[in-house]
Design an enzyme around this catalytic site. Structure first.
Site, mmCIF file in Angstrom:
data_model
loop_
_atom_site.group_PDB
_atom_site.id
_atom_site.type_symbol
_atom_site.label_atom_id
_atom_site.label_comp_id
_atom_site.label_asym_id
_atom_site.label_seq_id
_atom_site.Cartn_x
_atom_site.Cartn_y
_atom_site.Cartn_z
ATOM 1 N N ASP A 1 49.785 7.587 9.329
ATOM 2 C CA ASP A 1 49.839 8.497 9.923
ATOM 3 C C ASP A 1 49.985 8.402 11.495
ATOM 4 O O ASP A 1 49.510 7.392 11.900
ATOM 5 C CB ASP A 1 48.473 9.619 9.598
ATOM 6 C CG ASP A 1 48.551 9.801 8.236
ATOM 7 O OD1 ASP A 1 49.572 9.869 7.375
ATOM 8 O OD2 ASP A 1 47.347 10.278 7.460
HETATM 9 N N1 URA Z 1 45.636 7.133 4.451
HETATM 10 C C1 URA Z 1 45.463 8.227 5.163
HETATM 11 O O1 URA Z 1 45.019 9.582 5.017
HETATM 12 N N2 URA Z 1 46.198 8.273 6.416
HETATM 13 C C2 URA Z 1 47.011 6.898 6.627
HETATM 14 O O2 URA Z 1 47.475 6.928 7.892
HETATM 15 C C3 URA Z 1 46.781 5.828 5.720
HETATM 16 C C4 URA Z 1 45.883 6.050 4.545
#
Ligand code: URA
Length: 236
Positions: free
Chosen positions: A105
């Site tokens: 993310d």
């Molecule tokens: N899980 C998440 O919620 N976000 C990420 O960026 C990676 C794994």
């Protein structure tokens, strides 16, 4: 392989642009400027290097990279709201088709792999392939045993047919959770933490398989992965 093809395969632009770089005396091999794009060089193993405008580049049939992703960057070549992680890399990587191996993310930090080896990208992003990924989450509320047990036993996420269990869930502090998961589902870690009754305030990926983010690599910095690193990755 001739010098033009070397530059072309390494992402230094179109064949015409590569010929121009060479013709303009901007390319050296073994410390000597080379202006003939048709000169052949033996490429064996990972030993061959060349320089462009004084910057030395190793020849690599495929690029395998590790980036210490900072917060505020999107894992996309076509970002919507934040700059792309590709803005942190030399442009020739995007030019030669390097892509993110799975996505973090925009607000997640830490270990991100990138490669232009389609098989490798597929192998490490395929849902069939289970690779342990270690994240450290900062939680809004203090962690307790019931939350850790729920994460280890499995939590049901919206849209998933069955509960997903963490391989390991350990408190590293009152608000620091080390969570290892095998899958790579959308917002998986944040959703698991929410389903366990807490909230993820910050997320950092420390490890994929047996490959850890090097402590010496600053946020925003990248490095090549060598054969030993790739072995670690598979050895999980
Ligand atoms: N899980 C998440 O919620 N976000 C990420 O960026 C990676 C794994």
């Amino acid at each position: 392989m001739n010098l033009e093809s070397i530059l072309f395969t390494q992402g230094f632009g179109s064949r015409r642009q590569c010929r121009a770089l060479i013709g303009d005396a901007r390319v050296s091999v073994d410390g000597a400027v080379r202006t003939d794009p048709d000169t052949d060089f033996p490429i064996t193993g990972d030993a061959f290097t060349f320089s462009v405008d004084g910057v030395v580049w190793p020849y690599r049939e495929h690029a395998y990279l590790l980036l210490n992703k900072p917060a505020g960057y999107e894992c996309s070549r076509d970002p919507q709201h934040h700059p792309s992680v590709f803005s942190l890399l030399p442009p020739q990587f995007a030019e030669r088709g390097v892509q993110c191996v799975g996505r973090l993310d925009q607000d997640t930090t830490g270990l991100l792999l990138l490669s232009d080896d389609g098989k490798f990208v597929h192998l490490f992003t395929s849902p069939k392939r289970k690779v342990p990924k270690l994240y450290v989450a900062t939680t809004r509320h203090p962690l307790d045993d019931a939350q850790l047990t729920r994460l280890r036993d499995g939590v049901l996420l919206h849209g998933e047919p069955k509960p997903i269990a963490a391989v390991d869930a350990t408190a590293r502090g009152e608000h620091a959770l080390a969570l290892t998961v095998m899958e790579g589902k959308y917002h998986q870690v944040k959703r698991m933490i929410a389903a366990a009754g807490n909230r993820c305030e910050a997320l950092h990926r420390e490890r994929i398989g047996g490959l850890a983010l090097p402590a010496t690599l600053a946020p925003g910095a990248w490095q090549w992965l060598d054969a030993a690193d790739l072995g670690c990755l598979r050895s999980g």
